[in-house]
Structures are given as structure tokens and as C-alpha cells.
Design a protein around this motif. Structure first.
Motif, short mmCIF file in Angstrom:
data_model
loop_
_atom_site.label_atom_id
_atom_site.label_comp_id
_atom_site.label_asym_id
_atom_site.label_seq_id
_atom_site.Cartn_x
_atom_site.Cartn_y
_atom_site.Cartn_z
N ALA A 13 -16.09 -24.78 -38.78
CA ALA A 13 -15.94 -24.10 -40.14
C ALA A 13 -14.33 -24.40 -40.47
O ALA A 13 -14.30 -24.03 -42.14
N HIS A 14 -13.24 -24.58 -40.31
CA HIS A 14 -12.20 -24.63 -40.07
C HIS A 14 -11.49 -25.95 -40.81
O HIS A 14 -12.62 -26.61 -39.67
N LYS A 15 -10.77 -26.36 -40.81
CA LYS A 15 -10.58 -28.33 -41.32
C LYS A 15 -10.12 -28.32 -39.53
O LYS A 15 -9.19 -27.90 -39.02
N LYS A 16 -11.05 -29.88 -39.77
CA LYS A 16 -9.93 -30.59 -38.50
C LYS A 16 -8.57 -31.73 -38.04
O LYS A 16 -7.85 -31.22 -39.76
N ILE A 17 -7.89 -30.26 -37.37
CA ILE A 17 -6.70 -31.00 -37.74
C ILE A 17 -6.14 -32.28 -36.66
O ILE A 17 -6.61 -32.70 -35.48
N PRO A 152 0.42 -28.93 -39.63
CA PRO A 152 -0.87 -28.43 -40.44
C PRO A 152 -0.43 -27.92 -41.91
O PRO A 152 0.26 -27.04 -41.40
N ARG A 153 -1.11 -28.21 -42.78
CA ARG A 153 -0.11 -27.69 -43.63
C ARG A 153 -0.18 -26.24 -44.12
O ARG A 153 0.15 -25.35 -44.84
N GLU A 154 -1.54 -26.54 -44.04
CA GLU A 154 -2.82 -24.85 -44.38
C GLU A 154 -1.63 -23.31 -43.99
O GLU A 154 -1.96 -22.86 -42.93
N TRP A 155 -1.56 -23.89 -42.40
CA TRP A 155 -0.25 -22.81 -40.78
C TRP A 155 1.19 -23.01 -41.52
O TRP A 155 1.83 -22.50 -40.72
N GLY A 156 1.93 -23.96 -42.16
CA GLY A 156 2.72 -23.73 -43.10
C GLY A 156 4.03 -23.70 -41.03
O GLY A 156 5.16 -23.62 -41.35
N GLY A 157 3.79 -24.09 -40.26
CA GLY A 157 4.52 -24.70 -38.75
C GLY A 157 4.16 -25.90 -37.90
O GLY A 157 2.55 -26.30 -37.88
N THR A 158 4.54 -26.05 -37.07
CA THR A 158 4.72 -27.33 -35.64
C THR A 158 4.15 -26.73 -35.23
O THR A 158 4.36 -25.82 -34.33
N ILE A 159 2.66 -27.76 -34.52
CA ILE A 159 1.85 -26.56 -33.89
C ILE A 159 2.25 -27.42 -32.47
O ILE A 159 2.11 -28.74 -32.37
#
Length: 363
Positions: A13-17, A152-159
Motif C-alpha cells: 500500500a506504500h509508495k515504492k522507494i 524519500p520526500r514523504e518521510w523528510g529524512g535520509t534512509i
């Protein structure tokens, strides 16, 4: 050729990153030379269940957390443990499982933070794997598929994430569930010994909670099933020759402890016997003393042999009821009184040893 890009879906259900392989300069080597190729050819991502992240606590137990809590790693949650997910690819009999360790908000961490230590650990573990562990991947350690980065923009941080094959259930979880057995303890010690005999010391096995670095996976085979003990997290590991003179078994050392010859081996023997009372191999101190004495005498008689080779001889004569360290080595006693180590791979013995001398040491 190992791909430099990978797609990761945190649930369908989540956008693929889209993740990119970490820079070679950061890893200290070429990405394609350090890690394994994904065991599938399609470009589809490893899917991760968004509601099942885990985090290890101070007791070495894996606890479920919420996805919202996982997103707070590095930005509210300060721990030197990685969030990890069980990753899946494929379906049915073709489905493969992975351990996906994820560090969120890495640009918000400071050098004094515990989270910053987790970043160092992930990178150090990957570097050590690429430099020293590929030869035992899938046998003693899980296969490593690299370290990856995304923004990812939606989480606002680098993973930052690392992906390895799924290695199973930690020893600490088995103990907590009352499922730790003597047979599994022997497998645990055997895996660590085999790493030691290749000069690989973990350097993070000091207290019972540290044994969450030792995992057990059951795989189905045509003959039934097999259980393998894998060792993980080599962030502090070092390449050092092992000088132990006893196998890592849950035995009662009594006053023999200082003579074992390897601190990590000694720690594991004490942890297994002292903290897990139901896990034990009963051997008298006199037998252990003779085994230690054998190593000293035999090494002096055969200075060309490595300690690893001498330990194989010791195991054959003093601990024959336990599984062999190296399954591809067999022993033959020839009519001329010599023991021949039959070699099945380039990593085993080729020495001819005197049975008469062995008998004199055993007597």
C-alpha cells in the motif's frame, strides 16, 4: 554484475522507494566486489511489511514496534540498534526472505548520539563482510546484498539500509521461549570455532545478551530439514589467529578456565554453562585437562601445523561424539600407522600424522 539501484516497498500500500548503492569511497571498496547479487533476476523490490518492524532491546530480544516508532529513529528515538524488517520477494515456493535493517533520519544524528553509533556499526559490518566473509557466506554468515541509501520526500529524512539473507531466530529468543537445547548450543559453538579457525573473531560476545548475534535457521530439504547457526554483526570483528585449546562446548571448566587460550571461546563456554543450566555436555575435568595437554604436546611435536589443524586432531580423539568442525575432512588410519586427512576442498588438511605419537599423548 551487481545492480547499483534497488526498489524497496514498505508494504504494497506504500509508495515504492528507489535506493541507490552506497558510494564505493564510503565502503572502502567496489560495491560489486564486496557484496552478493540479489538471488532473482527481475527488477522488482524486496517488499517489507510496514506494520512489523522490530528493534532489539538491551537483553538481546527482538521487540515489535509500530511503523510510526520506526520513522522516529534518529529523530526522537536514540538507540544504537537498527530497526529491522522481514523482507520478502516472490511468492509460494519461490519466495525468499531477507533481513532489511533500516536507519531513518541519518542526517539528523550527531556524533554523540547512539543512533550515530548504529550508522558506524552498519558500515563497519558491511566493510568487514566485503573484505573477509564472502568465502563463508551462506555457510557461517548470511549473504550480504549491500548498503543502500534513499531520500524519500514523504518521510523528510535520509534512509540507510542493509539487506542480508534471512538468518533465523536469535539464541536469546530461543532461551526466552524455553527452546534452547544442548544440540543448538553445540551448533552455536561449532559455527564460532569455524570462524576462529579462519582467523575471524567477533569481539562482541561478552554477556548473555550478546548472543543475539547467533541465529538459527531451519531449512526444508529432501531428507527432512536442517538447522544452521549463522553469526551476524561483524562491526567490531578483527582478523586474529585463534589460540584456543578446547572446543566451544557447554562444559563445566571448574578451575581450567584460564588455560583455554582464547578469551572469546572462554566467554562463550562460561555463558552457555553458567547462564543456561539446562544446556550442558558432561565431561570430567580430567578429560578436559588431558585434551588441553594434548594440544600443547602435539603442537610442539608438529610445529608446521596451525592451531586449527591441531584442534581438528584433538576433536577427533577427545570429542568424537560431537559433530566434526569441518564435514569435508575424513580420517583414515593406514596400515603403516599413519593418520591421513583426506582433503575434499582447498580449505582442509593434507597432513599425514603418526598414530603412534597420538597414542602416546592419549595414554
Amino acid at each position: 554484475m551487481v545492480s547499483r539501484f534497488m526498489w524497496l516497498g514498505f508494504g504494497k500500500a506504500h509508495k515504492k522507494i528507489k535506493f541507490k548503492a552506497l558510494d564505493d569511497k564510503i565502503l572502502g571498496g567496489k560495491f560489486g566486489d564486496m557484496f552478493e547479487e540479489f538471488p532473482f533476476t527481475s527488477p522488482e523490490p524486496v517488499f517489507v511489511l510496514p506494520h512489523d518492524p522490530y528493534l532489539n532491546n538491551s537483553e538481546g530480544l527482538s521487540l515489535k514496534i509500530t511503523f510510526s516508532q520506526a520513522l522516529a529513529w534518529g529523530n526522537g528515538i536514540d538507540t544504537d540498534s537498527s530497526v529491522f524488517f522481514i523482507g520478502f520477494h516472490g511468492e509460494g515456493d519461490e519466495q525468499k526472505m531477507f533481513c532489511v535493517k533500516v536507519l531513518f533520519n541519518i542526517e539528523k544524528t550527531e556524533p554523540d548520539d547512539n543512533c550515530y553509533k548504529a550508522i558506524d556499526k552498519m558500515l563497519a559490518d558491511a566493510k568487514f563482510y566485503g573484505q573477509n566473509l564472502r568465502g563463508v557466506a551462506g555457510i557461517l554468515v548470511p549473504r550480504h546484498y549491500g548498503v543502500w541509501r534513499a531520500r524519500p520526500r514523504e518521510w523528510g529524512g535520509t534512509i540507510l539500509c542493509s539487506i542480508t539473507e534471512w538468518a533465523g531466530t536469535p539464541w536469546t529468543q530461543l532461551v526466552a521461549a524455553g527452546r534452547a537445547t544442548t544440540d543448538l548450543a553445540i551448533k552455536l559453538g561449532r559455527s564460532v570455532e569455524r570462524l576462529h579457525d579462519r582467523g575471524i573473531h567477533h569481539h562482541t560476545l561478552y554477556i548473555p545478551a550478546d548472543l543475539h548475534h547467533l541465529l538459527f535457521r531451519v531449512d526444508k530439504t529432501a531428507a527432512g530439514s536442517t538447522t544452521t547457526c549463522f553469526v551476524i554483526d561483524f562491526s567490531r570483528a578483527r582478523m586474529t589467529p585463534c589460540t584456543r585449546n578446547l572446543p566451544i562446548l557447554p562444559v563445566d571448566l571448574n578451575d581450567l578456565g584460564p588455560t583455554v587460550g582464547c578469551e572469546e571461546a572462554l566467554n562463550l563456554i562460561y555463558i552457555l554453562r553458567m547462564y543456561h543450566k539446562d544446556v550442558k555436555v558432561e565431561l570430567p575435568s580430567s578429560h578436559l585437562y588431558r585434551a588441553i595437554r594434548f594440544v600443547s604436546h602435539y603442537s610442539a611435536q608438529h610445529p608446521s601445523l596451525s592451531n586449527a589443524e591441531v584442534m581438528l586432531v584433538q576433536r577427533h580423539h577427545f570429542f568424537a561424539d560431537e559433530p566434526p568442525l569441518e564435514p569435508d575432512i575424513t580420517f583414515e588410519f593406514r596400515a603403516d600407522g599413519k593418520v591421513v586427512f583426506n582433503r575434499e576442498s582447498s580449505d582442509t588438511l593434507t597432513k599425514c600424522l603418526s598414530e603412534a605419537y597420538i597414542s602416546s599423548i592419549l595414554s
